[in-house]
Motif scaffolding. Structure first.
Motif, short mmCIF file in Angstrom:
data_model
loop_
_atom_site.label_atom_id
_atom_site.label_comp_id
_atom_site.label_asym_id
_atom_site.label_seq_id
_atom_site.Cartn_x
_atom_site.Cartn_y
_atom_site.Cartn_z
N LYS A 8 0.87 -1.18 0.00
CA LYS A 8 0.00 0.00 0.00
C LYS A 8 0.91 1.23 0.00
O LYS A 8 2.04 1.17 0.47
CB LYS A 8 -0.91 -0.02 1.23
N ASP A 11 0.90 8.59 1.35
CA ASP A 11 0.04 9.64 0.80
C ASP A 11 0.72 10.36 -0.36
O ASP A 11 0.08 10.69 -1.35
CB ASP A 11 -0.34 10.66 1.88
N LYS A 14 0.48 8.18 -3.44
CA LYS A 14 -0.92 8.18 -3.89
C LYS A 14 -1.26 9.47 -4.62
O LYS A 14 -1.88 9.46 -5.68
CB LYS A 14 -1.84 8.01 -2.68
N ALA A 36 -8.86 5.75 -6.16
CA ALA A 36 -7.65 6.13 -5.40
C ALA A 36 -7.41 5.17 -4.23
O ALA A 36 -6.27 4.81 -3.95
CB ALA A 36 -7.78 7.56 -4.90
#
Length: 166
Positions: A8, A11, A14, A36
């Motif tokens: 993962k 931020d 992303k 997102a």
């Protein structure tokens, strides 16, 4: 349960990926964009399995040490547009160790050659967009996640059900 093992993102990563998707849309690239919240880097796709505990044990048994992950350029597999990622020898060695542990536990997974990528658009109308660049962002990978994939209200939802940290 439908499972996959993934990284993962921070931020910052992303935001860079979302910015790239906005640039693709501005350049009239149509298709099915990844939400997102679903952006990730798959290390092993397991698919449907009843042996969740076996997968957790295999994930826990694979030696993991943190490493840097860097976004690279865009590419495509047919009509799937993606952003590449580099993690050097540590990423390659970890994926090999992880897959060895899955094999040892007799857990089936997709055995395609590991090509580190983040899917941005499926059924893309243009897989060679001009003028779209990927920000050169990087992050320290300190956690590997076991993700559950399920359909909710017509959308794919990915939920972390287990993780290992380095």
């Amino acid at each position: 349960m439908r499972l996959f093992i993934a990284i993962k993102f921070s931020d910052e990563i992303k935001k860079a990926l979302i910015s790239t998707m906005h640039d693709l849309k501005k350049n009239n690239v149509g298709g099915s964009y990844s939400p997102a919240d679903n952006l990730h880097l798959t290390l092993a796709f397991i698919g449907e399995t009843k042996d969740v505990e076996g997968v957790k044990k295999a994930l826990g048994a694979a030696p993991f040490a943190p490493f840097m992950l860097t976004l690279t350029d865009m590419g495509n597999f047919g009509d799937i547009l993606w952003v590449g990622a580099k993690g050097g020898q540590k990423l390659k060695a970890y994926v090999k160790a992880l897959r060895d542990k899955l094999d040892a536990a007799d857990i089936r997974y997709d055995r395609k050659k590991f090509e580190p990528h983040i899917t941005l658009v499926r059924k893309a109308s243009n897989v060679h967009p001009q003028g779209v660049t990927v920000p050169k962002k990087e992050m320290m990978v300190k956690r590997i996640s076991l993700m559950k994939s399920e359909q909710k209200n017509g959308k794919m939802v990915y939920t972390e059900i287990f993780h290992v940290e380095g």
